[in-house]
Write a protein that holds these residues in place. Structure first.
Motif, PDB file in Angstrom:
ATOM      1  N   ALA A 164       0.167  -0.829  -5.478  1.00 39.35           N
ATOM      2  CA  ALA A 164      -0.321   0.127  -6.366  1.00 39.35           C
ATOM      3  C   ALA A 164       0.324   1.333  -6.100  1.00 39.35           C
ATOM      4  O   ALA A 164       0.435   2.255  -7.106  1.00 39.35           O
ATOM      5  CB  ALA A 164      -1.679   0.303  -6.037  1.00 39.35           C
ATOM      6  N   GLY A 165       0.782   1.638  -5.134  1.00 38.57           N
ATOM      7  CA  GLY A 165       1.611   2.833  -4.598  1.00 38.57           C
ATOM      8  C   GLY A 165       3.036   2.498  -5.053  1.00 38.57           C
ATOM      9  O   GLY A 165       3.921   3.815  -4.936  1.00 38.57           O
ATOM     10  N   GLY A 166       3.688   1.546  -5.592  1.00 35.46           N
ATOM     11  CA  GLY A 166       4.963   1.383  -6.096  1.00 35.46           C
ATOM     12  C   GLY A 166       5.948   1.308  -4.949  1.00 35.46           C
ATOM     13  O   GLY A 166       7.230   1.620  -4.983  1.00 35.46           O
ATOM     14  N   VAL A 167       5.829   0.725  -3.763  1.00 38.91           N
ATOM     15  CA  VAL A 167       6.497   0.459  -2.870  1.00 38.91           C
ATOM     16  C   VAL A 167       7.638  -0.241  -3.085  1.00 38.91           C
ATOM     17  O   VAL A 167       7.746  -1.380  -3.636  1.00 38.91           O
ATOM     18  CB  VAL A 167       5.862  -0.027  -1.639  1.00 38.91           C
ATOM     19  CG1 VAL A 167       6.981  -0.357  -0.380  1.00 38.91           C
ATOM     20  CG2 VAL A 167       4.564   0.980  -0.858  1.00 38.91           C
ATOM     21  N   ASN A 168       8.974  -0.019  -2.888  1.00 38.58           N
ATOM     22  CA  ASN A 168      10.286  -0.814  -3.096  1.00 38.58           C
ATOM     23  C   ASN A 168      11.262  -0.431  -2.007  1.00 38.58           C
ATOM     24  O   ASN A 168      10.818   0.469  -1.054  1.00 38.58           O
ATOM     25  CB  ASN A 168      10.731  -0.463  -4.433  1.00 38.58           C
ATOM     26  CG  ASN A 168      11.045   0.981  -4.751  1.00 38.58           C
ATOM     27  OD1 ASN A 168      11.762   1.425  -4.227  1.00 38.58           O
ATOM     28  ND2 ASN A 168      10.496   1.130  -6.194  1.00 38.58           N
ATOM     29  N   GLU A 169      12.268  -1.025  -2.293  1.00 38.13           N
ATOM     30  CA  GLU A 169      13.414  -0.475  -1.134  1.00 38.13           C
ATOM     31  C   GLU A 169      13.879   0.945  -1.219  1.00 38.13           C
ATOM     32  O   GLU A 169      14.528   1.244  -0.319  1.00 38.13           O
ATOM     33  CB  GLU A 169      14.551  -1.345  -1.453  1.00 38.13           C
ATOM     34  CG  GLU A 169      15.408  -1.390  -2.793  1.00 38.13           C
ATOM     35  CD  GLU A 169      14.737  -2.074  -4.004  1.00 38.13           C
ATOM     36  OE1 GLU A 169      15.407  -1.790  -5.131  1.00 38.13           O
ATOM     37  OE2 GLU A 169      13.596  -2.656  -3.803  1.00 38.13           O
ATOM     38  N   ARG A 170      13.540   1.741  -2.160  1.00 39.67           N
ATOM     39  CA  ARG A 170      13.853   2.967  -2.248  1.00 39.67           C
ATOM     40  C   ARG A 170      12.975   4.050  -1.472  1.00 39.67           C
ATOM     41  O   ARG A 170      13.048   5.232  -1.655  1.00 39.67           O
ATOM     42  CB  ARG A 170      14.430   3.552  -3.571  1.00 39.67           C
ATOM     43  CG  ARG A 170      15.514   2.873  -4.166  1.00 39.67           C
ATOM     44  CD  ARG A 170      15.697   2.988  -5.570  1.00 39.67           C
ATOM     45  NE  ARG A 170      14.570   2.968  -6.513  1.00 39.67           N
ATOM     46  CZ  ARG A 170      14.358   1.652  -6.984  1.00 39.67           C
ATOM     47  NH1 ARG A 170      15.036   0.732  -6.759  1.00 39.67           N
ATOM     48  NH2 ARG A 170      13.455   1.638  -7.845  1.00 39.67           N
ATOM     49  N   THR A 171      11.613   3.597  -1.178  1.00 38.20           N
ATOM     50  CA  THR A 171      10.690   4.019  -0.940  1.00 38.20           C
ATOM     51  C   THR A 171      10.422   4.254   0.572  1.00 38.20           C
ATOM     52  O   THR A 171      10.633   3.300   1.521  1.00 38.20           O
ATOM     53  CB  THR A 171       9.248   3.547  -1.479  1.00 38.20           C
ATOM     54  OG1 THR A 171       9.122   2.382  -1.236  1.00 38.20           O
ATOM     55  CG2 THR A 171       9.270   4.159  -3.242  1.00 38.20           C
ATOM     56  N   VAL A 172      10.158   5.726   0.984  1.00 36.97           N
ATOM     57  CA  VAL A 172       9.952   5.653   2.453  1.00 36.97           C
ATOM     58  C   VAL A 172       8.485   5.751   2.514  1.00 36.97           C
ATOM     59  O   VAL A 172       7.636   6.528   1.800  1.00 36.97           O
ATOM     60  CB  VAL A 172      10.465   7.061   3.337  1.00 36.97           C
ATOM     61  CG1 VAL A 172       9.870   7.457   4.483  1.00 36.97           C
ATOM     62  CG2 VAL A 172      12.043   7.125   3.247  1.00 36.97           C
ATOM     63  N   VAL A 173       7.663   4.764   3.436  1.00 37.30           N
ATOM     64  CA  VAL A 173       6.073   4.652   3.502  1.00 37.30           C
ATOM     65  C   VAL A 173       5.708   5.124   4.799  1.00 37.30           C
ATOM     66  O   VAL A 173       6.223   4.875   5.818  1.00 37.30           O
ATOM     67  CB  VAL A 173       6.087   3.285   3.128  1.00 37.30           C
ATOM     68  CG1 VAL A 173       4.375   2.773   3.354  1.00 37.30           C
ATOM     69  CG2 VAL A 173       6.524   2.526   2.085  1.00 37.30           C
ATOM     70  N   SER A 174       4.495   5.661   4.625  1.00 39.26           N
ATOM     71  CA  SER A 174       3.708   5.833   5.831  1.00 39.26           C
ATOM     72  C   SER A 174       2.203   4.916   5.582  1.00 39.26           C
ATOM     73  O   SER A 174       1.912   4.981   4.443  1.00 39.26           O
ATOM     74  CB  SER A 174       3.196   7.216   5.993  1.00 39.26           C
ATOM     75  OG  SER A 174       2.772   7.954   4.646  1.00 39.26           O
TER      76      SER A 174
END
Length: 347
Positions: A164-174
């Motif tokens: 839902a948050g759109g996580v992919n290889e280009r995103t920094v995630v917390s």
């Protein structure tokens, strides 16, 4: 049979109750072989009034089909099945769009709302069995049972937060929260390709497991100190996606503090508040988005199961204690005291 009932905050008992019976032709009866205590069960365990009890508890389970109604066509006696935490027909417009938690069938909904039974028990009646239950290609004593049980809730919930948050290889995630959902949100973000995942949690045994699941950084501080730590790690920018896996207002405020301009906050922690700041000074000013909700677990089970079956992921590692049904009350207390992460119940 025996089942778990919550009478009020801090008062959970295992008692004899009537055996379940087929009530509708779309029902199945399931003898439960494995279940667990959920972090969301701890909210009523900490606050429920005696006037609201007793309630049967538990919404995550695996079991063997013992009987089916006359209209059930995909299941038969002896099938091993896993049940998501929401009942759905898997055929309506919303289910076909992957929103099983919004199923339009009048018999669909959440276990607590629709069925006066629960998964922390010896057996249960499952409405809309064809749509709700998913068959498992293993034996009841398989070593994979703990990981397959996470498909009932916590693994797909973490995965829903990430997708839902759109996580992919280009995103920094917390990821906010080091409970079972938070840790499996880390695992999900890793599966979706995120190369930097910051886990915000303060229990080292849990955050160590989070590192094993894919967290690259751990921030143990909370509040403003924690926000500053995340911003230091991200050169002051914050993270593209924040997975909020707690549900308390301080966790939401922390999410606001660490999300990057143009970023997304994805909430899957059961909110313990009715109102949250979303105005100009919070979300609107920096084009931030708010998403998430109760995970449509049924939509994800068959997608996530192959990786569990081939051993490439081990979400069952979130279980750090196992008990029989009689040990469930102590299991609640151990989880409430943060002595245990997640308790597996074997019938």
């Amino acid at each position: 049979m025996r089942a778990t009932l919550m009478y009020e905050a801090g008062d959970v008992r295992v008692e004899e109750v009537p055996d379940p019976v087929i009530a509708r032709p779309t029902d199945a009866l399931v003898r439960i072989t494995a279940s667990c205590i959920c972090g969301s069960d701890l909210w009523p365990y900490g606050s429920m009034s005696a006037a609201d009890g007793p309630n049967r508890t538990g919404h995550e389970f695996i079991g063997l089909v013992e009987d089916t109604g006359s209209e059930v066509t995909t299941l038969r006696r002896g099938d091993l099945v896993v049940a998501p935490f929401a009942i759905s027909d898997n055929t309506c417009t919303f289910c076909r769009e992957g929103m099983h938690t919004s199923c339009g069938n009048i018999m669909a909904g959440f276990w607590d709302d629709l069925v006066e039974e629960g998964g922390q028990a010896e057996a249960i009646r499952v409405p809309l069995a064809d749509g709700t239950l998913v068959k498992l290609p293993v034996a009841p004593d398989s070593a994979l049972i703990p990981s397959l049980l996470t498909l009932a809730d916590v693994f797909p919930t973490g995965y829903h937060a990430a997708t839902a948050g759109g996580v992919n290889e280009r995103t920094v995630v917390s990821v906010i929260g080091d409970g079972a959902v938070g840790l499996l949100a880390v695992l999900a973000a890793k599966l979706l390709g995120a190369e930097q995942i910051i886990l915000m949690g303060r229990h080292q045994e849990r955050t160590d497991l989070g590192r094993n699941f894919g967290a690259t950084d751990v921030v143990s501080a909370r509040g403003e100190e924690g926000i500053e730590a995340v911003r230091d790690i991200t050169r002051g920018h914050g993270t593209h996606v924040v997975l909020e896996c707690v549900g308390a207002m301080p966790a939401y405020e922390q999410a606001l503090g660490v999300v990057r301009p143009g970023g997304v906050i994805s909430r899957v922690g059961l909110p313990q508040y009715e109102q949250a700041p979303i105005g100009f000074g919070t979300l609107f000013r920096h084009n931030n988005r708010l998403t998430g909700g109760p995970a449509p677990v049924r939509a994800y089970i068959e997608k996530l199961m192959p990786a569990v079956l081939d051993g490439s992921v081990e979400p069952g590692r979130v279980f750090d204690a196992t008990t029989g049904l009689g040990g469930v009350p102590a299991g609640y207390q151990a989880m409430a005291d943060r002595e245990r992460l997640k308790v597996l119940v074997k019938s």
